[in-house]
Design an enzyme around this catalytic site. Structure first.
Site, PDB file in Angstrom:
ATOM      1  N   ASP A  37       0.790  -1.241   0.000  1.00 29.12           N
ATOM      2  CA  ASP A  37       0.000   0.000   0.000  1.00 29.12           C
ATOM      3  C   ASP A  37       0.820   1.288   0.000  1.00 29.12           C
ATOM      4  O   ASP A  37       0.267   2.376   0.034  1.00 29.12           O
ATOM      5  CB  ASP A  37      -0.948   0.079   1.225  1.00 29.12           C
ATOM      6  CG  ASP A  37      -2.018  -0.991   1.176  1.00 29.12           C
ATOM      7  OD1 ASP A  37      -2.244  -1.518   0.082  1.00 29.12           O
ATOM      8  OD2 ASP A  37      -2.591  -1.288   2.237  1.00 29.12           O
ATOM      9  N   HIS A 240      30.754   5.674  -3.884  1.00 26.02           N
ATOM     10  CA  HIS A 240      29.296   5.800  -3.778  1.00 26.02           C
ATOM     11  C   HIS A 240      28.801   5.424  -2.374  1.00 26.02           C
ATOM     12  O   HIS A 240      27.750   4.819  -2.216  1.00 26.02           O
ATOM     13  CB  HIS A 240      28.600   4.947  -4.851  1.00 26.02           C
ATOM     14  CG  HIS A 240      28.855   5.443  -6.229  1.00 26.02           C
ATOM     15  ND1 HIS A 240      28.734   4.646  -7.351  1.00 26.02           N
ATOM     16  CD2 HIS A 240      29.244   6.666  -6.672  1.00 26.02           C
ATOM     17  CE1 HIS A 240      29.037   5.372  -8.427  1.00 26.02           C
ATOM     18  NE2 HIS A 240      29.347   6.583  -8.037  1.00 26.02           N
ATOM     19  N   ASP A 257      28.687  14.820  -0.903  1.00 28.81           N
ATOM     20  CA  ASP A 257      28.235  14.979  -2.285  1.00 28.81           C
ATOM     21  C   ASP A 257      26.716  14.994  -2.220  1.00 28.81           C
ATOM     22  O   ASP A 257      26.089  13.955  -2.011  1.00 28.81           O
ATOM     23  CB  ASP A 257      28.767  13.803  -3.129  1.00 28.81           C
ATOM     24  CG  ASP A 257      28.455  13.963  -4.613  1.00 28.81           C
ATOM     25  OD1 ASP A 257      27.571  14.773  -4.971  1.00 28.81           O
ATOM     26  OD2 ASP A 257      29.096  13.247  -5.416  1.00 28.81           O
ATOM     27  N   ASP A 268      24.308  19.468  -8.148  1.00 24.43           N
ATOM     28  CA  ASP A 268      25.207  18.364  -7.793  1.00 24.43           C
ATOM     29  C   ASP A 268      26.510  18.973  -7.296  1.00 24.43           C
ATOM     30  O   ASP A 268      27.324  19.430  -8.086  1.00 24.43           O
ATOM     31  CB  ASP A 268      25.426  17.506  -9.053  1.00 24.43           C
ATOM     32  CG  ASP A 268      26.314  16.300  -8.786  1.00 24.43           C
ATOM     33  OD1 ASP A 268      26.716  16.088  -7.635  1.00 24.43           O
ATOM     34  OD2 ASP A 268      26.610  15.568  -9.761  1.00 24.43           O
ATOM     35  N   HIS A 347      37.974   8.063 -11.303  1.00 25.26           N
ATOM     36  CA  HIS A 347      36.762   8.418 -12.055  1.00 25.26           C
ATOM     37  C   HIS A 347      37.047   9.576 -12.999  1.00 25.26           C
ATOM     38  O   HIS A 347      38.137  10.141 -12.985  1.00 25.26           O
ATOM     39  CB  HIS A 347      35.599   8.725 -11.106  1.00 25.26           C
ATOM     40  CG  HIS A 347      35.820   9.874 -10.154  1.00 25.26           C
ATOM     41  ND1 HIS A 347      35.777  11.197 -10.549  1.00 25.26           N
ATOM     42  CD2 HIS A 347      36.085   9.894  -8.822  1.00 25.26           C
ATOM     43  CE1 HIS A 347      35.976  11.975  -9.493  1.00 25.26           C
ATOM     44  NE2 HIS A 347      36.181  11.218  -8.430  1.00 25.26           N
ATOM     45  N   HIS A 351      30.160  15.271 -15.760  1.00 23.53           N
ATOM     46  CA  HIS A 351      29.058  14.717 -16.547  1.00 23.53           C
ATOM     47  C   HIS A 351      28.101  15.843 -16.873  1.00 23.53           C
ATOM     48  O   HIS A 351      28.130  16.902 -16.229  1.00 23.53           O
ATOM     49  CB  HIS A 351      28.351  13.594 -15.755  1.00 23.53           C
ATOM     50  CG  HIS A 351      27.990  13.978 -14.350  1.00 23.53           C
ATOM     51  ND1 HIS A 351      26.876  14.713 -14.044  1.00 23.53           N
ATOM     52  CD2 HIS A 351      28.631  13.777 -13.164  1.00 23.53           C
ATOM     53  CE1 HIS A 351      26.830  14.923 -12.739  1.00 23.53           C
ATOM     54  NE2 HIS A 351      27.887  14.376 -12.169  1.00 23.53           N
ATOM     55  N   HIS A 358      22.956  12.718 -13.876  1.00 21.58           N
ATOM     56  CA  HIS A 358      23.843  12.395 -14.995  1.00 21.58           C
ATOM     57  C   HIS A 358      22.978  12.577 -16.232  1.00 21.58           C
ATOM     58  O   HIS A 358      22.262  11.675 -16.640  1.00 21.58           O
ATOM     59  CB  HIS A 358      24.390  10.971 -14.899  1.00 21.58           C
ATOM     60  CG  HIS A 358      25.375  10.808 -13.779  1.00 21.58           C
ATOM     61  ND1 HIS A 358      26.042   9.638 -13.515  1.00 21.58           N
ATOM     62  CD2 HIS A 358      25.826  11.696 -12.840  1.00 21.58           C
ATOM     63  CE1 HIS A 358      26.842   9.806 -12.462  1.00 21.58           C
ATOM     64  NE2 HIS A 358      26.718  11.037 -12.035  1.00 21.58           N
ATOM     65  N   GLU A 387      34.464  17.844 -11.319  1.00 21.90           N
ATOM     66  CA  GLU A 387      34.603  17.199 -10.012  1.00 21.90           C
ATOM     67  C   GLU A 387      35.803  16.273  -9.891  1.00 21.90           C
ATOM     68  O   GLU A 387      35.648  15.071  -9.725  1.00 21.90           O
ATOM     69  CB  GLU A 387      33.316  16.419  -9.691  1.00 21.90           C
ATOM     70  CG  GLU A 387      32.801  15.537 -10.809  1.00 21.90           C
ATOM     71  CD  GLU A 387      31.575  14.726 -10.370  1.00 21.90           C
ATOM     72  OE1 GLU A 387      31.612  14.154  -9.275  1.00 21.90           O
ATOM     73  OE2 GLU A 387      30.607  14.669 -11.137  1.00 21.90           O
ATOM     74  N   TYR A 391      41.570   9.892  -3.701  1.00 24.99           N
ATOM     75  CA  TYR A 391      41.120   8.944  -2.670  1.00 24.99           C
ATOM     76  C   TYR A 391      42.283   8.034  -2.318  1.00 24.99           C
ATOM     77  O   TYR A 391      42.755   7.270  -3.159  1.00 24.99           O
ATOM     78  CB  TYR A 391      39.927   8.139  -3.205  1.00 24.99           C
ATOM     79  CG  TYR A 391      38.921   9.035  -3.906  1.00 24.99           C
ATOM     80  CD1 TYR A 391      37.922   9.682  -3.187  1.00 24.99           C
ATOM     81  CD2 TYR A 391      39.029   9.282  -5.280  1.00 24.99           C
ATOM     82  CE1 TYR A 391      37.047  10.548  -3.825  1.00 24.99           C
ATOM     83  CE2 TYR A 391      38.151  10.145  -5.925  1.00 24.99           C
ATOM     84  CZ  TYR A 391      37.155  10.769  -5.190  1.00 24.99           C
ATOM     85  OH  TYR A 391      36.298  11.640  -5.828  1.00 24.99           O
ATOM     86  N   ARG A 408      36.903  15.218  -2.784  1.00 27.43           N
ATOM     87  CA  ARG A 408      36.356  15.565  -4.104  1.00 27.43           C
ATOM     88  C   ARG A 408      35.803  16.974  -3.984  1.00 27.43           C
ATOM     89  O   ARG A 408      35.270  17.349  -2.930  1.00 27.43           O
ATOM     90  CB  ARG A 408      35.268  14.579  -4.538  1.00 27.43           C
ATOM     91  CG  ARG A 408      34.653  14.898  -5.889  1.00 27.43           C
ATOM     92  CD  ARG A 408      33.833  13.743  -6.484  1.00 27.43           C
ATOM     93  NE  ARG A 408      32.699  13.346  -5.678  1.00 27.43           N
ATOM     94  CZ  ARG A 408      32.645  12.244  -4.935  1.00 27.43           C
ATOM     95  NH1 ARG A 408      33.670  11.428  -4.897  1.00 27.43           N
ATOM     96  NH2 ARG A 408      31.568  11.965  -4.223  1.00 27.43           N
ATOM     97  N   GLU A 410      33.366  19.507  -6.267  1.00 26.60           N
ATOM     98  CA  GLU A 410      32.503  19.476  -7.450  1.00 26.60           C
ATOM     99  C   GLU A 410      31.636  20.721  -7.543  1.00 26.60           C
ATOM    100  O   GLU A 410      30.955  21.096  -6.587  1.00 26.60           O
ATOM    101  CB  GLU A 410      31.578  18.246  -7.373  1.00 26.60           C
ATOM    102  CG  GLU A 410      30.526  18.204  -8.462  1.00 26.60           C
ATOM    103  CD  GLU A 410      29.677  16.933  -8.423  1.00 26.60           C
ATOM    104  OE1 GLU A 410      29.424  16.425  -7.309  1.00 26.60           O
ATOM    105  OE2 GLU A 410      29.286  16.469  -9.501  1.00 26.60           O
TER     106      GLU A 410
END
Ligand SMILES: [Mn+2]
Length: 440
Positions: A37, A240, A257, A268, A347, A351, A358, A387, A391, A408, A410
């Site tokens: 529900d 992530h 992030d 972002d 990475h 993007h 993205h 970005e 790491y 990071r 960004e």
């Protein structure tokens, strides 16, 4: 509700013009059960929303190109009984008027009306493969028409991927979209500053995450644009990371992030700052390196460059820094060639950004038979993120004072006719600005 009719009508007209002939069928996203529900919050399909501005579930828009162009909406019926439970719905008539369609019907009539619209069209534009349910439904419609061949009815002989046309449109932001994205960026930038002022040693990551939700919603954003990453210390080295349930330790960095979605449009932003308000020497070394790489990358965002130029600029700075800080060995060319830098930067540097975090759009220019695909040139009104990061997981080849530093930085960047415009500058970024904001 205020609908920018001109904007959405113009998008449909532009798509119809680029189809030249045929019919396009675009459905919104399905409602998804979370458990009995109870649904996940409904999020419209980005393509459908881009062409309609219509946010209700169970909706389909059909566009007819050619000599008699038309846009036709199918939506849920007005239903007082259901509205008592679930809230307002437009119904076909009010939706047609409010959203500027030529015709509108109940979604319950789709199967019958669509056959008349599809009959004898040469081309069908549809997002084939996006949803198995819709693939089957459209296939059934085509087969129903094919079964009528002897009465002179034909089904479209060609099926095209609708997304290729719309992706190109979505890549170039209109003044209306740029304004929305500026507002989305502002909300998120303020939320990052708020988090810097709020975070203290021994807090939990989720306490800081809650500050983002608070700031997003109170400024009118409908949702986070994606799952916020609130990663203290070593957690920042998980790209992530989303558990957001660890304690923030004195002396650690906190990587966040997080961005919001405002009327469909994402911001972002990533910022990284010391939990106790003061960068250590090792943290400052890596932070300064990443920030220098980001500045170098942003400096490449202009219409004289291709998509990959910012990434190449960031990589150039990072690799030199990795060598200087004894994280990598050998010459810059050698480290680039061997890919040894990937131990610390695995990475890409950005993007497209828009309705999707993205966002839609090709990164390489369409290839012909004899030339390989090339990175596409940046053009005015494209929106992208920049970005770079670094790491550093514990490893034998890494000086111990760098272990578990994950950084990071960004920002959201608009390509303009004369360079670029960074939409997210309000979020504190230099070492001095961050330490200053955290003092307050
Ligand atoms: Mn991003």
């Amino acid at each position: 509700m205020n609908i920018n009719l001109t904007e959405f009508k113009a998008r449909r007209q532009k798509l119809i013009a680029s189809m030249s002939e045929g019919i396009a069928i675009i459905h919104t996203a399905p409602e998804v059960f979370r458990n009995r529900d109870s649904h996940y919050p409904f999020r419209f399909d980005s393509y459908f929303y881009y062409l309609t501005g219509f946010k209700e579930p169970e909706s389909v828009v059909i566009l007819i190109a050619g000599s008699a162009p038309k846009s036709i909406l199918f939506c849920r019926d007005k239903d007082i009984e259901r509205e008592i439970w679930d809230g307002f719905r437009y119904g076909a008539d009010a939706a047609r008027e409010t959203f500027g369609f030529d015709e509108a019907y109940s979604i319950n009539e789709l199967d019958t009306v669509v056959l008349k619209l599809l009959a004898n069209q040469a081309k069908l534009y549809f997002s084939l493969g996006e949803s198995a349910t819709w693939d089957a439904r459209v296939t059934a419609w085509l087969n129903a028409l094919r079964a009528q061949t002897r009465s002179g009815v034909s089904a479209p002989a060609e099926v095209y991927d609708l997304r290729q046309l719309v992706d190109e449109m979505r890549l170039y932001k209109s003044p209306y979209e740029i304004d929305l994205m500026r507002r989305s960026a502002n909300i998120a930038a303020n939320a990052h500053n708020r988090a810097m002022q709020f975070a203290k040693p021994n807090m939990m990551e989720y306490e800081v995450e809650a500050e983002f939700l608070h700031e997003f919603y109170r400024k009118g954003a409908q949702a986070p644009a994606y799952t916020s990453i609130v990663a203290g210390g070593a957690n920042a080295c998980t790209l992530h990371y989303s558990a957001n349930n660890a304690k923030l330790n004195d002396g650690d960095l906190l990587l966040i992030d997080a961005g919001c979605e405002l009327d469909g449009y994402a911001s972002d932003i990533t910022r990284t700052f010391p939990v106790n308000g003061k960068f250590s020497a090792a943290q400052k070394d890596i932070y300064t390196l990443v920030l220098t790489a980001q500045h170098a990358a942003i400096a490449q965002v202009n219409i004289a460059n291709h998509w990959n130029a910012p990434h190449e600029a960031a990589l150039d700075v990072l690799i030199q820094g990795f060598i200087d800080l004894k994280l990598c060995k050998g010459s810059k060319d050698a480290v680039l060639e061997t890919g040894d830098y990937r131990q610390f930067y695995m990475h890409r540097t950005g993007h497209w950004l828009g309705l999707d975090v993205h966002d839609a759009g090709e990164y390489k220019a369409p290839k012909s038979n004899d030339t390989p695909a090339q990175w596409r040139m940046l053009e005015a009104n494209m929106m992208l993120t920049v970005e770079p990061g670094c790491y550093i997981r514990p490893a034998d080849n890494v000086p111990e004072h760098f272990w578990n530093i994950g950084i990071r930085i960004e920002d959201d960047v608009l390509v303009t006719s004369h360079g670029c415009d960074v939409l997210t500058l309000k979020a504190a970024k230099s070492v001095a600005d961050i330490e200053d904001v955290m003092q307050r």
